[in-house]
Design a protein around this motif. Structure first.
Motif, PDB file in Angstrom:
ATOM      1  N   TYR A  56       0.866  -1.172   0.000  1.00 33.03           N
ATOM      2  CA  TYR A  56       0.000   0.000   0.000  1.00 33.03           C
ATOM      3  C   TYR A  56       0.910   1.232   0.000  1.00 33.03           C
ATOM      4  O   TYR A  56       1.969   1.219   0.652  1.00 33.03           O
ATOM      5  CB  TYR A  56      -0.910   0.034   1.227  1.00 33.03           C
ATOM      6  N   ILE A  62      -7.309   1.679   2.820  1.00 37.73           N
ATOM      7  CA  ILE A  62      -7.242   0.251   3.103  1.00 37.73           C
ATOM      8  C   ILE A  62      -8.492  -0.151   3.873  1.00 37.73           C
ATOM      9  O   ILE A  62      -9.024   0.626   4.672  1.00 37.73           O
ATOM     10  CB  ILE A  62      -5.972  -0.109   3.913  1.00 37.73           C
ATOM     11  N   ASP A  80       2.585  -0.253  14.187  1.00 35.78           N
ATOM     12  CA  ASP A  80       3.420   0.050  13.028  1.00 35.78           C
ATOM     13  C   ASP A  80       4.857  -0.408  13.281  1.00 35.78           C
ATOM     14  O   ASP A  80       5.185  -0.885  14.369  1.00 35.78           O
ATOM     15  CB  ASP A  80       3.331   1.535  12.681  1.00 35.78           C
ATOM     16  N   TYR A 117      -9.681   4.786   6.230  1.00 32.87           N
ATOM     17  CA  TYR A 117      -8.325   4.511   6.720  1.00 32.87           C
ATOM     18  C   TYR A 117      -7.362   4.829   5.585  1.00 32.87           C
ATOM     19  O   TYR A 117      -7.395   4.183   4.535  1.00 32.87           O
ATOM     20  CB  TYR A 117      -8.171   3.049   7.137  1.00 32.87           C
ATOM     21  N   GLU A 118      -6.539   5.818   5.775  1.00 30.69           N
ATOM     22  CA  GLU A 118      -5.603   6.232   4.734  1.00 30.69           C
ATOM     23  C   GLU A 118      -4.195   5.850   5.155  1.00 30.69           C
ATOM     24  O   GLU A 118      -3.766   6.103   6.268  1.00 30.69           O
ATOM     25  CB  GLU A 118      -5.699   7.743   4.508  1.00 30.69           C
ATOM     26  N   ILE A 119      -3.491   5.217   4.230  1.00 33.17           N
ATOM     27  CA  ILE A 119      -2.131   4.768   4.494  1.00 33.17           C
ATOM     28  C   ILE A 119      -1.196   5.963   4.652  1.00 33.17           C
ATOM     29  O   ILE A 119      -1.264   6.943   3.905  1.00 33.17           O
ATOM     30  CB  ILE A 119      -1.635   3.865   3.354  1.00 33.17           C
ATOM     31  N   ASN A 126       3.661  -4.090   8.188  1.00 30.48           N
ATOM     32  CA  ASN A 126       2.771  -3.868   9.315  1.00 30.48           C
ATOM     33  C   ASN A 126       1.928  -5.108   9.553  1.00 30.48           C
ATOM     34  O   ASN A 126       1.666  -5.874   8.623  1.00 30.48           O
ATOM     35  CB  ASN A 126       1.846  -2.688   9.026  1.00 30.48           C
ATOM     36  N   TYR A 185       0.478  -6.167   5.824  1.00 34.18           N
ATOM     37  CA  TYR A 185       0.570  -5.329   4.641  1.00 34.18           C
ATOM     38  C   TYR A 185       1.839  -4.492   4.760  1.00 34.18           C
ATOM     39  O   TYR A 185       2.400  -4.313   5.841  1.00 34.18           O
ATOM     40  CB  TYR A 185      -0.673  -4.451   4.461  1.00 34.18           C
ATOM     41  N   VAL A 187       3.669  -0.852   3.948  1.00 34.37           N
ATOM     42  CA  VAL A 187       3.594   0.560   3.535  1.00 34.37           C
ATOM     43  C   VAL A 187       4.840   0.836   2.705  1.00 34.37           C
ATOM     44  O   VAL A 187       5.962   0.865   3.230  1.00 34.37           O
ATOM     45  CB  VAL A 187       3.519   1.501   4.746  1.00 34.37           C
TER      46      VAL A 187
END
Length: 409
Positions: A56, A62, A80, A117-119, A126, A185, A187
């Motif tokens: 992502y 997400i 994180d 939910y914004e990356i 993560n 996932y 980042v």
């Protein structure tokens, strides 16, 4: 509103009053006790592959989904790569209730939630931890909601603190009533070309529609192809009603397709039959001799059998018996001795009939009848004024004997 989604990382420890949870670099926390309760968690870019780590990029949205097989409370934690912890669920938005009904998928954020939910950074892999419990957990020592705040403030400022607080929270819970799962996932930095090496697994079996599980998660029914599995070793289990489960491991290689062809074996359901008789008898089931009673015939496949009991001098016993899985069926039989009919006729009514010295009957209307077991007998007929007459009889079938008495002059 927008909310930057931070990710889970590190070793989370949840302890139990009777068993210590195992720490796994991959799943974070594992209940060492096998439970019927199961929970799944996944991100929208990898809906069928719990082992995937999709990329992502900052600014992307997400969605996180979770599902339980039994009614349960589900808690989603997000840590994180730097150890920052968020409590995703429960929250105070439209879909923020964390009680899930069995076999119902819940997506976060939901369609009616007023946020996405914004990356955002930090960059790296993560983890999202789902903890399901049959009873509600008291998170007051870990997270609290402030006024007008949609998400709780987590007091744990590091992964280790989160582990310590959760271990206290779950301590009173029965060890079989909670379970966890983890999704991943990455980042990724804008412009990066990180590509996870994956391969495919094609699964076929002699039974169509058999359920296929990879690493504990159902991925389809035979025949099926599971795409984009991460390289390395995976556990595969295949189940079908009436067949014994198949379990094995497969190795997935990058950009290759691995074939797994499985022959499922019929599940053998068996029980026992215990035969007890008043005399020793040969025991036949479906025509096969198994020995002499009393005896127990073990590990017979489930079903109905013809039963025959044979003993010399006794009536043959025929019946049926049903064998049930995991049970012993008792058959208690009293065999009846074989008896033959003996009819004695004479020209003198009222004559007495003796068998082996004991009176057995009287001639009435020209005859006397009685039943005797197979043996050797002496039959004597006596009448006043007539000569005594006798005969020997080796009885092996129904018999008739006639005595013509002669008057004494």
């Amino acid at each position: 509103m927008k909310r930057a989604l931070l990710a889970i990382a590190g070793g989370l420890i949840v302890s139990q009053a009777l068993a210590v949870p195992q720490i796994s670099p991959q799943r974070i926390i594992v209940n060492p006790v096998e439970t019927e309760l199961k929970v799944n968690v996944w991100v929208d870019k990898a809906p069928n592959n719990p082992n995937a780590t999709p990329d992502y990029f900052p600014g992307e949205n997400i969605k996180i989904s979770t599902k339980v097989n039994q009614d349960a409370y589900v808690y989603l934690f997000n840590v994180d790569p730097e150890g920052h912890v968020d409590l995703i669920l429960p929250n105070k938005y439209a879909s923020g209730d964390n009680f899930l009904k069995a076999n119902t998928t819940k997506v976060f954020p939901g369609e009616n939630d007023g946020f996405t939910y914004e990356i955002a950074a930090p960059y790296g892999v993560n983890k999202v931890l789902a903890l399901a419990s049959k009873t509600a957990l008291d998170l007051n020592t870990l997270a609290k909601f402030q006024s007008n705040q949609g998400f709780a403030t987590v007091s744990a400022t590091s992964q280790n603190q989160l582990a310590q607080k959760l271990s206290i929270i779950v301590k009173p819970i029965p060890q079989e009533s909670w379970i966890t799962a983890t999704a991943y996932y990455n980042v990724a930095r804008p412009g990066s070309t990180q590509v996870e090496e994956t391969g495919n697994l094609k699964v076929d079996a002699n039974v169509d529609g058999a359920a296929v599980y990879v690493d504990g998660n159902k991925v389809g029914n035979t025949p099926t192809t599971i795409a984009n599995l991460t390289t390395g070793t995976h556990n595969v289990r295949i189940t079908a009603n009436g067949y014994t489960d198949y379990s094995s491991t497969v190795t997935i290689r990058a950009n290759q397709s691995t074939n797994l062809n499985v022959t499922l074996r019929r599940e053998v359901r068996s029980g026992n039959v215990a035969v007890n008789t008043n005399v020793a008898a040969d025991v036949y089931l479906n025509g096969k001799l198994y020995g002499r009673s009393d005896l127990t015939v073990r590990d017979l496949p489930e079903g109905t059998y013809t039963l025959k009991l044979v003993a010399n001098g006794y009536e043959t016993y025929n019946s049926s018996v049903t064998v049930r899985d995991g049970q012993t069926t008792a058959v208690n039989v009293t065999l009846q001795a074989v008896r033959y009919s003996v009819r004695v006729t004479s020209n003198v009514n009222g004559a007495l009939v003796f068998v082996n010295g004991k009176q057995a009957g009287t001639i009435q209307n020209g005859a006397a009848s009685f039943n005797l077991a197979p043996d050797n007998y002496e039959i004597v007929v006596i009448a006043p004024g007539y000569y005594v007459k006798s005969a020997r009889l080796n009885l092996g079938s129904n018999s008739n004997i006639d005595f013509d008495l002669t008057r004494i002059q």
